[in-house]
Each structure stands twice: as structure tokens, then as C-alpha cells.
Scaffold this motif. Structure first.
Motif, PDB file in Angstrom:
ATOM      1  N   LEU A  94      44.712  27.235  50.511  1.00  0.00           N
ATOM      2  CA  LEU A  94      45.390  27.393  49.228  1.00  0.00           C
ATOM      3  C   LEU A  94      44.486  27.007  48.059  1.00  0.00           C
ATOM      4  CD1 LEU A  94      49.005  26.125  50.020  1.00  0.00           C
ATOM      5  CD2 LEU A  94      48.304  28.447  49.456  1.00  0.00           C
ATOM      6  N   LYS A  95      43.712  25.931  48.235  1.00  0.00           N
ATOM      7  CA  LYS A  95      42.784  25.524  47.181  1.00  0.00           C
ATOM      8  C   LYS A  95      41.732  26.601  46.951  1.00  0.00           C
ATOM      9  CE  LYS A  95      43.220  20.514  47.295  1.00  0.00           C
ATOM     10  NZ  LYS A  95      42.576  19.234  47.567  1.00  0.00           N
ATOM     11  N   LEU A  96      41.229  27.176  48.029  1.00  0.00           N
ATOM     12  CA  LEU A  96      40.241  28.246  47.922  1.00  0.00           C
ATOM     13  C   LEU A  96      40.843  29.450  47.198  1.00  0.00           C
ATOM     14  CD1 LEU A  96      37.404  29.286  48.689  1.00  0.00           C
ATOM     15  CD2 LEU A  96      38.428  30.149  50.801  1.00  0.00           C
ATOM     16  N   LYS A  97      42.056  29.821  47.584  1.00  0.00           N
ATOM     17  CA  LYS A  97      42.726  30.953  46.934  1.00  0.00           C
ATOM     18  C   LYS A  97      43.006  30.652  45.467  1.00  0.00           C
ATOM     19  CE  LYS A  97      44.697  33.219  50.934  1.00  0.00           C
ATOM     20  NZ  LYS A  97      45.871  33.773  51.581  1.00  0.00           N
ATOM     21  N   GLU A  98      43.370  29.415  45.176  1.00  0.00           N
ATOM     22  CA  GLU A  98      43.630  29.012  43.794  1.00  0.00           C
ATOM     23  C   GLU A  98      42.351  29.128  42.954  1.00  0.00           C
ATOM     24  OE1 GLU A  98      45.407  25.183  41.306  1.00  0.00           O
ATOM     25  OE2 GLU A  98      45.434  25.167  43.499  1.00  0.00           O
ATOM     26  N   GLU A  99      41.231  28.712  43.520  1.00  0.00           N
ATOM     27  CA  GLU A  99      39.946  28.836  42.817  1.00  0.00           C
ATOM     28  C   GLU A  99      39.600  30.306  42.584  1.00  0.00           C
ATOM     29  OE1 GLU A  99      36.944  26.666  44.989  1.00  0.00           O
ATOM     30  OE2 GLU A  99      38.052  24.780  44.836  1.00  0.00           O
ATOM     31  N   GLU A 158      39.917  34.297  34.710  1.00  0.00           N
ATOM     32  CA  GLU A 158      38.859  34.195  33.707  1.00  0.00           C
ATOM     33  C   GLU A 158      38.188  35.547  33.494  1.00  0.00           C
ATOM     34  OE1 GLU A 158      36.350  31.066  35.191  1.00  0.00           O
ATOM     35  OE2 GLU A 158      37.830  29.502  34.752  1.00  0.00           O
ATOM     36  N   GLU A 159      37.943  36.269  34.584  1.00  0.00           N
ATOM     37  CA  GLU A 159      37.335  37.597  34.474  1.00  0.00           C
ATOM     38  C   GLU A 159      38.256  38.538  33.709  1.00  0.00           C
ATOM     39  OE1 GLU A 159      36.457  38.929  38.449  1.00  0.00           O
ATOM     40  OE2 GLU A 159      34.946  37.381  38.775  1.00  0.00           O
ATOM     41  N   LEU A 160      39.550  38.482  34.034  1.00  0.00           N
ATOM     42  CA  LEU A 160      40.522  39.334  33.352  1.00  0.00           C
ATOM     43  C   LEU A 160      40.612  38.999  31.862  1.00  0.00           C
ATOM     44  CD1 LEU A 160      43.419  39.622  35.951  1.00  0.00           C
ATOM     45  CD2 LEU A 160      41.938  41.453  35.140  1.00  0.00           C
ATOM     46  N   LYS A 161      40.568  37.712  31.542  1.00  0.00           N
ATOM     47  CA  LYS A 161      40.599  37.301  30.138  1.00  0.00           C
ATOM     48  C   LYS A 161      39.383  37.842  29.402  1.00  0.00           C
ATOM     49  CE  LYS A 161      43.251  33.215  29.114  1.00  0.00           C
ATOM     50  NZ  LYS A 161      43.307  31.780  28.983  1.00  0.00           N
TER      51      LYS A 161
END
Length: 164
Positions: free
Chosen positions: A42-47, A54-57
């Protein structure tokens, strides 16, 4: 005898408790390990999601900037288009005045060679007296063109359908 039975019951109970305790402890350890693995996933997926956000922003900011640039260019193009239309209109007004003041026969010869739309625009800018004289002469030179110009200048029929 009672002591033996009590001892046996206690022995059986303690064996069962220790077996259950070992089984429960093994299950708890297995579940705990599984939960830790899931937490890492889950932490990996969250990262990964944070990076995607960030890329989308960044892409959204680029798109907004490009959209503003396009809007600015469209506004400039619209302004240029309006200026061109204004100049064309002014030029047609001048041309209409020239032809209106010219000899109707000479004007008719020239206008009969023009594009239909431009000829119509010229006639619409002339006084009815001047336009009539030139159109009359044009009818002698090129009756078909004179007819087309007249047709283009008349209002279109409005179909009122079932209105009674």
C-alpha cells in the motif's frame, strides 16, 4: 483417585491450551506478516499515486498555459480578421461609389466580369438609381449574370408552412 483425575484434567487442559496457544500464535504471526506485506504494498502504491498526481498536475499546468496561449492567438486572429473585414468593407464602399459615378454601360461591362458575391455586395452599397442604371446596362451585355445578381439581392421566400 480424585487427585489423579484432577491431575489428568489439568494435564489435558494445559496440553490443549499450549497447542491452541501455539496455533493461535502461529496464526497471529502469519496474519501479522501478511499485514506487514500488505502495508508495504500500500505504501508503494501510495508513492506511485503521489508521483502520478504530481505528473498530472504538471501536465495540467502545461495544458492551462497552452490553452491561454491559444486563446490569446485566437483573439489576435479575430482582431486581424475584423480589421481585414473592415478594410474590405471600406474598399467595397469606395468601389461602389466609383462604379455608381461611372458611365452605367462601362460599369456594367466591368461588374459583369466580377464574382457574383462581390457584384451583389457592390450593388447593395449603391443607391437604387445608380444600381438600376448599371443593372439595366448589364442586362443588355450579360442577361444571365444580371438575373443572378437580381436574384441574389431579392429576399428569400419564407415558408410559413401551416400558419393560417
Amino acid at each position: 483417585m480424585l487427585k489423579r483425575i484432577s491431575f489428568l484434567i489439568i494435564l489435558i487442559f494445559s496440553v490443549n491450551v499450549s497447542v491452541f496457544a501455539e496455533t493461535d500464535l502461529a496464526d497471529i504471526n502469519r496474519i501479522s506478516k501478511h499485514l506487514q506485506e500488505k502495508e508495504k504494498e500500500l505504501k508503494l502504491k501510495e508513492e506511485q499515486l503521489k508521483k502520478k498526481e504530481e505528473e498530472l498536475k504538471a501536465l495540467e499546468e502545461i495544458l492551462d498555459k497552452k490553452s491561454k496561449e491559444i486563446d490569446e492567438k485566437l483573439a489576435k486572429l479575430q482582431k486581424l480578421y475584423d480589421e481585414i473585414k473592415k478594410i474590405e468593407s471600406e474598399d467595397l464602399d469606395k468601389l461602389a461609389k466609383y462604379y455608381a459615378s461611372a458611365n452605367p454601360k462601362s460599369a456594367a461591362k466591368i461588374i459583369s466580369q466580377m464574382d457574383l458575391e462581390k457584384a451583389v455586395q457592390l450593388f447593395k452599397r449603391m443607391s437604387p438609381m445608380a444600381a438600376g442604371g448599371i443593372l439595366s446596362q448589364m442586362g443588355k451585355i450579360d442577361p444571365e449574370k444580371a438575373s443572378k445578381i437580381s436574384e441574389a439581392m431579392t429576399p428569400k421566400k419564407i415558408d410559413l408552412g401551416d400558419v393560417k
